[in-house]
Design an enzyme around this catalytic site. Sequence first.
Site, mmCIF file in Angstrom:
data_model
loop_
_atom_site.group_PDB
_atom_site.id
_atom_site.type_symbol
_atom_site.label_atom_id
_atom_site.label_comp_id
_atom_site.label_asym_id
_atom_site.label_seq_id
_atom_site.Cartn_x
_atom_site.Cartn_y
_atom_site.Cartn_z
ATOM 1 N N SER A 223 49.092 49.385 67.733
ATOM 2 C CA SER A 223 49.815 50.484 67.586
ATOM 3 C C SER A 223 49.422 51.447 68.928
ATOM 4 O O SER A 223 48.129 51.482 69.540
ATOM 5 C CB SER A 223 49.732 51.576 66.194
ATOM 6 O OG SER A 223 50.109 52.632 66.314
ATOM 7 N N TYR B 263 44.885 55.691 60.449
ATOM 8 C CA TYR B 263 45.695 54.464 60.838
ATOM 9 C C TYR B 263 45.200 53.977 62.402
ATOM 10 O O TYR B 263 45.091 53.071 62.566
ATOM 11 C CB TYR B 263 46.882 55.076 60.941
ATOM 12 C CG TYR B 263 48.060 54.155 61.468
ATOM 13 C CD1 TYR B 263 48.492 52.891 60.828
ATOM 14 C CD2 TYR B 263 48.723 54.575 62.572
ATOM 15 C CE1 TYR B 263 49.203 51.986 61.294
ATOM 16 C CE2 TYR B 263 49.734 53.363 63.217
ATOM 17 C CZ TYR B 263 49.873 52.230 62.399
ATOM 18 O OH TYR B 263 50.895 51.321 62.953
ATOM 19 N N LYS C 181 43.949 50.448 63.355
ATOM 20 C CA LYS C 181 44.474 49.395 64.160
ATOM 21 C C LYS C 181 43.448 48.841 65.363
ATOM 22 O O LYS C 181 43.231 48.036 65.653
ATOM 23 C CB LYS C 181 45.746 50.068 64.860
ATOM 24 C CG LYS C 181 46.839 50.030 63.809
ATOM 25 C CD LYS C 181 47.147 48.669 63.463
ATOM 26 C CE LYS C 181 48.366 48.636 62.590
ATOM 27 N NZ LYS C 181 48.837 47.296 62.162
#
Length: 326
Positions: free
Chosen positions: A123, A147, A151
């Site tokens: 991402s 998040y 990643k």
Amino acid sequence: MTWLVTGGAGYIGAHVVRALQEAASAGETHLRPVVLDDLSSGHAEFVPDDVPFVRASVVDTAAVRTALAEHGVTGVVHLAGFKYAGVSVQRPLHTYTQNVTGTAHLLEAMADAGVDRIVFSSSAAVYGTPDVDVVTEATPTAPESPYGESKLVGEWLLRDQGVATGLRHTSLRYFNVVGSGAPDLYDSSPHNLFPLVLDALTSGRTPRVNGTDYPTPDGTCVRDYVHVADLAVSHVAAARALAAGRALDPVYNLGSGDGLSVAQVMATVARVTGTDFTPEVAPRRPGDPARIVASGEAAARDLDWVMRHTPEEMVASAWAAHQHTI
């Protein structure tokens, strides 16, 4: 020989599955897809009838190991995960379980089964708020949400497993993925901009903008918006390269080199749908950086990365697919 697509019943995963099917139908039979998805956010109807479907979570090592063996899997496209940056701030443990523990369990199952190739869904969130106008793969990573952190850890897991076992891998850093490659494949995320705006319009509500006080020309977030079908093509290119034993870079940005602000997207939606509206202004979402725009030059060189769709085409395809949800 097949490729396992984790999260293959999701919005992006389903497009990757269909792109792999097209490659297999064109003679690349070693790229036939198999789907593994727990349907926590995916849709069983997104999986074609002729594609094997295993309902399981990547956290379940035994289930993944069985799927790899039973379907003759030779490579994995790993898209399964919890993908909401803003929500991850409130649910960090859940985010790490799904994205870090899940990836570790997947890699363990792959090692047990002798599967040594993986394309990883990473991402743009790994960059946080970069201090450059255009991000490249050399831009320092500084994630600002659980998040984004999860990643980046996923990328490290692949790197370390590559050193330990010879795993062949590459990570594709996504930016804002939009549009649809088929009318029956739609983005059902409750957090992504396009489905939020289109759902508001069809429900008779006014779309909202999260924050208008960012340090950008019009005060709204600026992002790369990339079409999901273009993204899928590059996943197949990455799988093809790994299957052929070609060397790939550890990471690639799938970016446009340009950006659109949220306000510009709203204006495009109004034009394409023929619905005039002035967006309501809502507070910023936690974890949202002001601007992320990336160069896709490396991916264009190695992964057939091309921006094949205009903003109007992105909106039009999303709007057509959204009609299937009404």
